[in-house]
Write a protein that holds these residues in place. Sequence first.
Motif, PDB file in Angstrom:
ATOM      1  N   GLY A   1       3.300  16.007  18.279  1.00 41.11           N
ATOM      2  CA  GLY A   1       3.784  16.672  19.396  1.00 41.11           C
ATOM      3  C   GLY A   1       2.719  16.164  20.784  1.00 41.11           C
ATOM      4  O   GLY A   1       2.997  16.561  21.664  1.00 41.11           O
ATOM      5  N   TYR A   2       2.022  15.024  20.507  1.00 39.65           N
ATOM      6  CA  TYR A   2       1.412  14.711  21.574  1.00 39.65           C
ATOM      7  C   TYR A   2       2.159  13.275  22.105  1.00 39.65           C
ATOM      8  O   TYR A   2       3.064  12.755  21.605  1.00 39.65           O
ATOM      9  CB  TYR A   2      -0.209  13.910  20.833  1.00 39.65           C
ATOM     10  N   LEU A   3       1.740  13.161  23.277  1.00 43.91           N
ATOM     11  CA  LEU A   3       2.386  11.978  24.025  1.00 43.91           C
ATOM     12  C   LEU A   3       1.700  10.817  23.533  1.00 43.91           C
ATOM     13  O   LEU A   3       0.653  10.470  23.888  1.00 43.91           O
ATOM     14  CB  LEU A   3       2.148  12.078  25.638  1.00 43.91           C
ATOM     15  N   ALA A   4       2.561   9.917  22.991  1.00 39.82           N
ATOM     16  CA  ALA A   4       2.029   8.505  22.499  1.00 39.82           C
ATOM     17  C   ALA A   4       1.365   7.550  23.585  1.00 39.82           C
ATOM     18  O   ALA A   4       0.280   7.077  23.371  1.00 39.82           O
ATOM     19  CB  ALA A   4       3.105   7.878  21.642  1.00 39.82           C
ATOM     20  N   ASP A   5       2.107   7.546  24.722  1.00 41.88           N
ATOM     21  CA  ASP A   5       1.843   6.669  25.875  1.00 41.88           C
ATOM     22  C   ASP A   5       1.809   7.506  27.106  1.00 41.88           C
ATOM     23  O   ASP A   5       2.503   8.410  27.401  1.00 41.88           O
ATOM     24  CB  ASP A   5       2.910   5.582  25.848  1.00 41.88           C
ATOM     25  N   SER A   6       0.967   7.116  27.849  1.00 36.56           N
ATOM     26  CA  SER A   6       0.810   7.795  29.288  1.00 36.56           C
ATOM     27  C   SER A   6       1.996   7.403  30.049  1.00 36.56           C
ATOM     28  O   SER A   6       2.520   6.580  29.993  1.00 36.56           O
ATOM     29  CB  SER A   6      -0.670   7.549  29.849  1.00 36.56           C
ATOM     30  N   PRO A   7       2.339   8.341  31.173  1.00 39.71           N
ATOM     31  CA  PRO A   7       3.214   7.975  32.130  1.00 39.71           C
ATOM     32  C   PRO A   7       3.018   6.666  32.606  1.00 39.71           C
ATOM     33  O   PRO A   7       4.332   5.754  32.728  1.00 39.71           O
ATOM     34  CB  PRO A   7       3.159   9.250  33.184  1.00 39.71           C
TER      35      PRO A   7
ATOM     36  N   VAL B   1       2.458  21.044  23.964  1.00 40.20           N
ATOM     37  CA  VAL B   1       3.280  19.828  23.618  1.00 40.20           C
ATOM     38  C   VAL B   1       3.100  18.820  24.912  1.00 40.20           C
ATOM     39  O   VAL B   1       3.118  19.475  26.115  1.00 40.20           O
ATOM     40  CB  VAL B   1       4.753  20.182  23.440  1.00 40.20           C
ATOM     41  N   GLY B   2       3.314  17.522  24.535  1.00 39.33           N
ATOM     42  CA  GLY B   2       2.893  16.536  25.630  1.00 39.33           C
ATOM     43  C   GLY B   2       1.562  16.401  26.067  1.00 39.33           C
ATOM     44  O   GLY B   2       1.218  15.584  27.061  1.00 39.33           O
TER      45      GLY B   2
ATOM     46  N   ARG C   1      -7.278  30.517  17.559  1.00 38.52           N
ATOM     47  CA  ARG C   1      -5.926  31.129  17.675  1.00 38.52           C
ATOM     48  C   ARG C   1      -4.835  29.983  18.312  1.00 38.52           C
ATOM     49  O   ARG C   1      -3.637  30.145  18.194  1.00 38.52           O
ATOM     50  CB  ARG C   1      -5.823  32.305  18.636  1.00 38.52           C
ATOM     51  N   CYS C   2      -5.543  28.977  18.916  1.00 39.48           N
ATOM     52  CA  CYS C   2      -4.521  27.837  19.404  1.00 39.48           C
ATOM     53  C   CYS C   2      -4.154  26.935  18.107  1.00 39.48           C
ATOM     54  O   CYS C   2      -4.618  26.691  17.196  1.00 39.48           O
ATOM     55  CB  CYS C   2      -5.428  26.815  20.136  1.00 39.48           C
ATOM     56  N   GLU C   3      -2.737  26.393  18.394  1.00 39.57           N
ATOM     57  CA  GLU C   3      -2.379  25.483  17.385  1.00 39.57           C
ATOM     58  C   GLU C   3      -2.594  23.918  17.858  1.00 39.57           C
ATOM     59  O   GLU C   3      -2.331  23.377  18.774  1.00 39.57           O
ATOM     60  CB  GLU C   3      -0.732  25.519  17.355  1.00 39.57           C
ATOM     61  N   PRO C   4      -3.410  23.178  16.817  1.00 41.16           N
ATOM     62  CA  PRO C   4      -3.910  21.910  17.114  1.00 41.16           C
ATOM     63  C   PRO C   4      -2.719  20.831  17.155  1.00 41.16           C
ATOM     64  O   PRO C   4      -2.883  19.734  17.775  1.00 41.16           O
ATOM     65  CB  PRO C   4      -4.963  21.521  16.063  1.00 41.16           C
ATOM     66  N   LYS C   5      -1.724  21.216  16.463  1.00 43.02           N
ATOM     67  CA  LYS C   5      -0.629  20.354  16.208  1.00 43.02           C
ATOM     68  C   LYS C   5       0.598  20.973  16.761  1.00 43.02           C
ATOM     69  O   LYS C   5       1.326  21.517  15.844  1.00 43.02           O
ATOM     70  CB  LYS C   5      -0.616  19.828  14.857  1.00 43.02           C
ATOM     71  N   PRO C   6       1.160  21.090  17.859  1.00 43.68           N
ATOM     72  CA  PRO C   6       2.574  21.633  18.248  1.00 43.68           C
ATOM     73  C   PRO C   6       3.548  21.463  17.664  1.00 43.68           C
ATOM     74  O   PRO C   6       4.445  22.157  17.410  1.00 43.68           O
ATOM     75  CB  PRO C   6       2.621  21.405  19.893  1.00 43.68           C
ATOM     76  N   ALA C   7       3.594  20.217  16.922  1.00 45.86           N
ATOM     77  CA  ALA C   7       4.856  19.822  16.295  1.00 45.86           C
ATOM     78  C   ALA C   7       4.768  20.302  14.910  1.00 45.86           C
ATOM     79  O   ALA C   7       5.905  20.393  14.274  1.00 45.86           O
ATOM     80  CB  ALA C   7       5.103  18.216  16.378  1.00 45.86           C
ATOM     81  N   ARG C   8       3.744  20.922  14.321  1.00 47.20           N
ATOM     82  CA  ARG C   8       3.595  21.384  13.013  1.00 47.20           C
ATOM     83  C   ARG C   8       4.741  22.555  12.551  1.00 47.20           C
ATOM     84  O   ARG C   8       5.310  22.304  11.594  1.00 47.20           O
ATOM     85  CB  ARG C   8       2.248  21.757  12.759  1.00 47.20           C
ATOM     86  N   PRO C   9       4.827  23.204  13.341  1.00 44.04           N
ATOM     87  CA  PRO C   9       6.049  24.454  13.158  1.00 44.04           C
ATOM     88  C   PRO C   9       7.311  23.786  12.827  1.00 44.04           C
ATOM     89  O   PRO C   9       8.170  24.672  12.170  1.00 44.04           O
ATOM     90  CB  PRO C   9       5.798  25.481  14.001  1.00 44.04           C
ATOM     91  N   PHE C  10       7.404  22.737  13.472  1.00 40.57           N
ATOM     92  CA  PHE C  10       8.950  21.984  13.228  1.00 40.57           C
ATOM     93  C   PHE C  10       8.913  21.081  12.453  1.00 40.57           C
ATOM     94  O   PHE C  10      10.078  20.636  11.847  1.00 40.57           O
ATOM     95  CB  PHE C  10       9.364  21.621  14.631  1.00 40.57           C
ATOM     96  N   ALA C  11       7.732  20.873  11.471  1.00 39.19           N
ATOM     97  CA  ALA C  11       8.056  19.743  10.529  1.00 39.19           C
ATOM     98  C   ALA C  11       9.033  20.478   9.399  1.00 39.19           C
ATOM     99  O   ALA C  11       9.133  21.249   9.356  1.00 39.19           O
ATOM    100  CB  ALA C  11       6.641  19.631   9.814  1.00 39.19           C
ATOM    101  N   ARG C  12       9.704  19.182   8.748  1.00 39.28           N
ATOM    102  CA  ARG C  12      10.721  19.770   7.815  1.00 39.28           C
ATOM    103  C   ARG C  12      10.087  20.032   6.644  1.00 39.28           C
ATOM    104  O   ARG C  12       9.698  19.117   5.776  1.00 39.28           O
ATOM    105  CB  ARG C  12      11.611  18.496   7.692  1.00 39.28           C
TER     106      ARG C  12
END
Length: 525
Positions: free
Chosen positions: A188-194, A231-232, A295-306
Amino acid sequence: MKPSLNVRLSQHLALTPQLQQSIRLLQLSTLELHQEIEQMLETNPFIEVDEEAGPGPYDTLAAAGAATSSEVSAGERSMADEPWDGAADNVSAGDGEPGIDGIDFGSTARDDWENGTEREDFDGIRETPSSVGSSSSSNDGEDYDPFERSTAAPSLEDHLREQLRGMRLSDADRAAVLMLIDSLDENGYLADSPAEIAERLAGDDAEACEELRSRLQCALGWLQSLDPLGVGARDLADCLVLQLRQQPRSEAQMIAILICKHHLELLARRDWRKLMGATGADEELLKAAQALIRRCEPKPARPFARAEANIVVPDVIVQKAGRGWRVTLNPDVMPKLRINDLYAQALKQQRGPRGAARTGAGDGAPALGARLQEARWFMKNILQRFDTIQRVSQAIVERQKGFFSHGAIAMQPLVLREIADELGLHESTISRVTTAKYMSTPHGTFELKYFFGSSLNTEAGGNASSTAVRALIKQLVAAEDGVKPLSDSQLSEMLGEQGITVARRTVAKYREAMKIAPANLRRAL
């Protein structure tokens, strides 16, 4: 030199094609077996899916297996020239050896597929949450494919695009946000900067590059305002800060943001003294800041992992039955196959009383006969595969009754040779059976190899399983004082007090295998 003729007698081992196929099918995982069956269904017209399976999903397969038990091997006679018996595809269980749920396997010896290879070493354990509820439940007669993966759960990208549809943005801004969504990595991180994205799109046009960078930077703010928080982000620190900023303002929140921005490494090392000096916070405030960060989620995309990609469908199900344990094959992984009766009858009409093709029938009958025999051998080998899995699983359950009653801490030492000697098989066969085959138990779903472990000496003169020692180490760590966690040496001493001789280095190896951090990283404030 004079030419001469010598006679020499020698012995060698020859594997027939059927034997090679039997060995190969045995070592396949459930998913690989499913793919193998799909390929056979596409290439061999004599095999088809039994859409109208009777009382059991494997009855027709068992009948075909029994029919081929009396067939001669390819080394003795060509399959194409063998006579075909029309009743072969409807043979019921006879007086042979009992197999799966009473199915007859005929007189073929189980050890005829041993290849004499050496034992295959292993050192892998896999444990997954139990999935019996979804894989072994009744389907009320409906067709069910255990390999079918659900696509109902949306991905992170779909979740973000859905939120974007409800935002009033211009087409250009919407396109910029979508571009950033497509640039997110698996966390869920931005791989490349704007700036990097703008340079890649605009090329050498400096003015267009600056305009695009500005628009993407604005779009990043829109993206980071969406759910899930974080995310991002550029990295872990940025992800945690984005989430902490949404917390109610407090002194602990400010300290937590400060730690994530500049002192995240000290937090990872549990260096509380340096953290208090760097942030100026006392022990109580530092505890509150740590609680906010945790309490923070270090990987925002984890709950959406299949999650379904990690589901393991068990091959064997173990359930409590009275005072003992019942071992059954999972019906959902057993294929429903049968011989195509229409094609088989047509082939029978083309062949004479002794298997020869009738006059004018063409030259295709021998080839079709070979395909029919191939289909029978394939079904028989699948049946034999499941029979061997059940026999090995039953032997494991008999040896590890303590595990099923009390958990991993009661695991007994067990090696492949013990099961091989008990069943009259080779160690290499046991190794193939226990690789990528899973057993559902009351304590979870485990690979069959999980139940094998080396032996450790005890003061009482007995032996303890390495798996049980791992479970005991896990219990000791779970019950330790967080302020003064147990070191590897202390764990070794505590095991020694219980009569189990384990060196400190062995404790460290087991701890690392269970992904338990060392004592200095487990220390709490």
